[in-house]
Design an enzyme around this catalytic site. Structure first.
Site, PDB file in Angstrom:
ATOM      1  N   ARG A  71       0.679  -1.122  -0.050  1.00  0.00           N
ATOM      2  CA  ARG A  71       0.088  -0.061   0.033  1.00  0.00           C
ATOM      3  C   ARG A  71       0.982   1.301   0.095  1.00  0.00           C
ATOM      4  NH1 ARG A  71      -3.036  -2.927   4.905  1.00  0.00           N
ATOM      5  NH2 ARG A  71      -1.289  -2.380   5.612  1.00  0.00           N
ATOM      6  N   LYS A  81     -10.600   5.385   6.079  1.00  0.00           N
ATOM      7  CA  LYS A  81      -9.171   4.839   6.446  1.00  0.00           C
ATOM      8  C   LYS A  81      -8.490   5.549   7.308  1.00  0.00           C
ATOM      9  CE  LYS A  81      -5.343   2.139   4.790  1.00  0.00           C
ATOM     10  NZ  LYS A  81      -5.209   0.992   3.739  1.00  0.00           N
ATOM     11  N   SER A  87     -11.173   0.847   6.962  1.00  0.00           N
ATOM     12  CA  SER A  87      -9.869   0.027   6.924  1.00  0.00           C
ATOM     13  C   SER A  87      -9.001   0.890   7.639  1.00  0.00           C
ATOM     14  CB  SER A  87      -9.347  -0.542   5.658  1.00  0.00           C
ATOM     15  OG  SER A  87      -9.371   0.719   4.731  1.00  0.00           O
ATOM     16  N   GLY A 111     -11.551  -7.059   4.783  1.00  0.00           N
ATOM     17  CA  GLY A 111     -11.859  -7.840   6.125  1.00  0.00           C
ATOM     18  C   GLY A 111     -12.126  -6.795   7.122  1.00  0.00           C
ATOM     19  N   PRO A 120     -24.161  -6.213   9.205  1.00  0.00           N
ATOM     20  CA  PRO A 120     -24.651  -7.300  10.069  1.00  0.00           C
ATOM     21  C   PRO A 120     -23.472  -8.136  10.706  1.00  0.00           C
ATOM     22  CG  PRO A 120     -26.078  -7.299   8.222  1.00  0.00           C
ATOM     23  CD  PRO A 120     -24.830  -6.569   7.731  1.00  0.00           C
TER      24      PRO A 120
END
EC number: 3.5.2.-
Lengths: 339, 339, 339, 339
Positions: free
Chosen positions: A42, A147, A198, A315, A322
């Site tokens: 990244r 982020k 994230s 993730g 939910p």
């Protein structure tokens, strides 16, 4: 992208004048690292991108980094394909269209994540990004992408959770009294199905991108977001594509695939250790990180409908959709430019 | 299964008389290892199973191991759930039904895999298993499941390929002149879409299970097998479920899920390094084995249609279905017993 | 180094004039990736370094990359610490000293590695680097460090082997008739104990650095190189440190550690699957790459003598030191500068 | 051991009468899994061992498991070699010798680990094992080896810590008021340098083995234990070998290696993120577990002195030796039998 430092596709667009560097408002991408603390793909991409844009705009890289959110998720497990999406737009006089707004929070001291301060910072930045997009009504927001800094070993998922909670608070999807540090990663009944968060070592401030509907943006691009009940929620995935104007029977037909502009999703290894009543092994695998498991699985379900591996799946979906599930967003047809 | 040594579910069936140990003809299962050379979850399960069956039948474990194929694939990445399928049947006077036949090859010298000898051995064993099932016509075979010795470092995928080629030869899906050692892993245009092969350190002989249609077996169970064009072939997965008599719109409805008896699949990271034209990273990841990537992705696509993570997905699909793709088999409703 | 893009330590040296950017002749470093095909930490560091040097010298990054070898090995398993060594020197009129010479081969077509052409290219570049250092006699060469293009999936270790063979050929450590493509990774009795080779996706040409003794270089720096019989060869490691002028009883005492300028080593998981007669598991671990295993083990043995984790250890040592072993080089005291 | 289910070496000893099955008091071993929650190689070995001993003794496997601690640590990274040590002895009338005592705690409810209850249970079991060995004085204890249930995701290291604290309490190495749940993994200044603890999914009770000196045991075997200041503490490793009567200059000479009966060690990735002032990357690697890093490094340092990869190295050393370090124990020459 041939590798995480490869921005040649964007360079070509800029070179031939297909895109004006000055109109770029955000970049969201998926690089081929492991998505964890030691994923430096990244940072490598961000450095390459800023170098390119600095050359193209004559602005300093630091100034660009403080103006253009570059939100990257590492991990292209399974059929996922490294890619980045460049959001470029100029607001004008037009009718309602897909609006984009961005905002940055203040510099974050190391370790100052996963707490009430981060929740407040991100809520504030979310409101600023809404204002930037010209969106007054939280109901007109389709998706908030956040982020935040990773905060060091052991804090990564807490930072993601706090970023999500902050945006959910700003949208009114979680009540102010509940959006507290103590609830992070603990009370999963608190969530927004239109927040994707994230965290990473490569950012030093909270960054927010808001997508929604407002006047003054070029029309022709639609966005649809759906909650996912679990990592197998094929029907919800199809529903998101259909709501964005694409057939999905079962997948997007080849002739329509070029109309897909972006697919973004969040998901989470179910903490009950079960998916639909059957034991999964994602959370107890010492050799393979749980989020790598999750991205490979959920990413494939979504890609099988899109007919394309260029899906942004991230993730760590606590408070984003939910519990045990997540959300999926589809942007189809229009002015955004995908590299 | 709570862990790879857990055969308590089968023990309970035997204890309460729901299943006669003597009628067990094969066991196929998925354990939670890494699926590679150092995956000992398969040996652990096999040892546990044989110990249980030895107690239940008063036969020696060695005799049982030489009579009952126990085919295990390691690796339950993503949403996949560890499970095993017990095939129990007694042929009789009945009409046509789902037939099962088994056969074992001779003991294999270390390293004697991935060659013409293995192709011949497996072809011979496949013919023997067909005879055992009462199937004369190769056209009546739905699926051949093969397990071969791993053969040591560097040979695992060659052993899988040779097992596949041997069975394909016996079925007539690959011509005799072409089913040669030199074609293994090289000429992927040679394949059968009804052969599923694997290899492991825990077996010392080639083992074959044939499933198909023949007279004299209890009716009520149907099997459908479909080739997969690639790891995103959602339509083919749905087609297999529908051909086995289940709705799949998009997934098997909850009320029908209990009728699923077994779902088996093979897949392969596409060697072109592309899936539908986009770069995948499965084959160049030093930290995560390519087959683990593949199983997590393909397994999730199939599980999203089944609505259940108990899917037997195995990587290394050279010569099993189209290049870059694989195959999926669904057995629905009937007399087989799933633990 | 705080991360693979962190060149701030070198920037500080340049800023305060402790080092003149124009005198830098090579950079050798260890970054914290996995050391394999998808290790992009090397490219990230190289990009950061070139950007820094371009600013400091007003030369274009491309020109610097074509003049200054930047040889990076990924993988800091166990106690290893990410670091880089900057070799800066100006040859002059002095007496004998530690000489450094560099050379680049021509651009390499994709896949043109692991063959006779690469052996010839690297041998030629090694001779050019010797000339650059002012070394005529191959006997005066202490160490040759080679970096070659990775060549794509499956070719990485072949490229390392061919690079090693080429340098060994130039040194006369392997006879010309034997240094052939067919011997690569096959005939491990062919080796040089003073060649360290690696390969990576981030380079497009063969790069060579030669270290040895010649007139005209500043004195005060000594280098010692020793073959390693296996990964447990503690005595050889101590011998190298002692030959470089440091005590090692058992480790370098704290007061001498600042005199260590560089420690470089190569090692290899023994293909016999045994180390000193006992089975190791490095070559059959599906979850953990064999070279990661090796670096963590050998690196710790060397670091326990150095008293410092900044050891450059690289796997894939075919033709570099004895089979199953490798080599270790120590540079102590003097004019090199370690960041 | 050819694989984790291979007990053929012990079977051979029993078969030829070299060892009486009834004299076996404990088994400690190292299997080739990942050492984490999903390491089933330990359960596989234990099942195989118990099956063998049940056949050899006519005792039920359950009874043997309740009488003979079988303590396994997974993970043979780097040069480590899978092996197991069988402790067999019959106390008698003799003079002072190496004594061994064992004890089991009560069955542990799931999750009842990492707390005050576990500390108390293990302290009590340690006292019982001392009594079993005939050791009254805690000062006569050389080493306590503890194994506790893993307790589920997230609890593994807490269970190790509580086991260590319980044994340290029984030895008087940590004061009673300090050996509390709140100090686990938090106050690392509380430790014993003669306690080695681990945890695993394959045990349901706390198990303790005490080694020390007492009257009535066969002489001829000596044990030495040394704290390790850090993972590079080569001098301490040599010191332990020397104290056990072996030369170590730098390594145990080939002629003495057969006298080594057991080498056991604990170590820990330093939480300061530094080893001797240099950054290590063990605790931030998403792809490679920190304890796998540690075992590979520390194991190699010890094996380089032993000249043998059969070293029992276990990670998770909180409260076992100094913070960031650990301990090493060497048993040399005598009546123990190593398979």
């Amino acid at each position: 992208m041939a590798h995480p430092g490869d921005v040649s596709a964007l360079a070509a667009l800029l070179d031939r004048g297909a895109l004006a560097a000055g109109t770029i408002r955000a970049v969201i991408g998926k690089t081929e690292g492991n998505g964890g603390l030691n994923d430096f793909t990244r940072g490598y991409f961000a450095q390459s991108l800023l170098h390119l844009l600095a050359c193209a705009t004559d602005e300093a890289a630091e100034a660009l980094a403080a103006r253009i959110p570059c939100m990257l998720s590492g991990g292209t497990e399974g059929v996922l394909s490294p890619h980045y999406m460049v959001f470029a737009a100029e607001p004008g006089e037009g009718p309602e269209g897909l609006a984009i707004g961005t905002a940055f929070g203040p510099p974050v001291a190391p370790g100052d994540v996963g707490n009430d301060a981060q929740i407040a910072r991100v809520a504030e930045a979310t409101r600023a990004a809404m204002a930037d997009a010209g969106i007054d009504d939280p109901g007109a927001v389709a998706l908030v992408q956040v982020k935040s800094p990773a905060g060091g070993p052991g804090l990564l998922l807490r930072s993601v959770a706090a970023g999500a909670m902050g945006a959910a608070l700003a949208l009114g999807d979680v009540p102010a009294g509940a959006a507290r540090e103590a609830a992070l990663l603990a009370d999963l009944s608190l969530f927004s199905s239109r927040v994707s968060a994230s965290a990473g070592v490569e950012v030093a401030r909270d960054e927010v991108v808001v997508l929604g509907t407002a006047r003054g943006w070029s029309p022709g691009l639609s966005i649809a977001v759906r909650p996912l009940a679990d990592a197998l929620d094929l029907a919800a995935v199809q529903s998101a594509f259909r709501a964005a104007g694409l057939a999905a029977d079962p997948d997007v037909p080849p002739g329509q695939r070029a109309r897909i502009r972006a697919v973004l999703a969040k998901g989470e290894p179910d903490r009950s250790l079960l998916v639909r009543g059957q034991r999964h092994t994602m959370l107890g695998d010492t050799d393979l990180d749980a989020q790598r498991h999750l991205r490979g699985a959920l990413g494939a379900v979504i890609a099988s409908v899109a007919g394309d591996g260029r899906v942004f799946v991230s993730g760590g979906a606590a408070h984003q959709g939910p519990p045990g599930g997540g959300l999926v967003a589809v942007i189809a047809a229009g002015s955004g430019e995908e590299a």
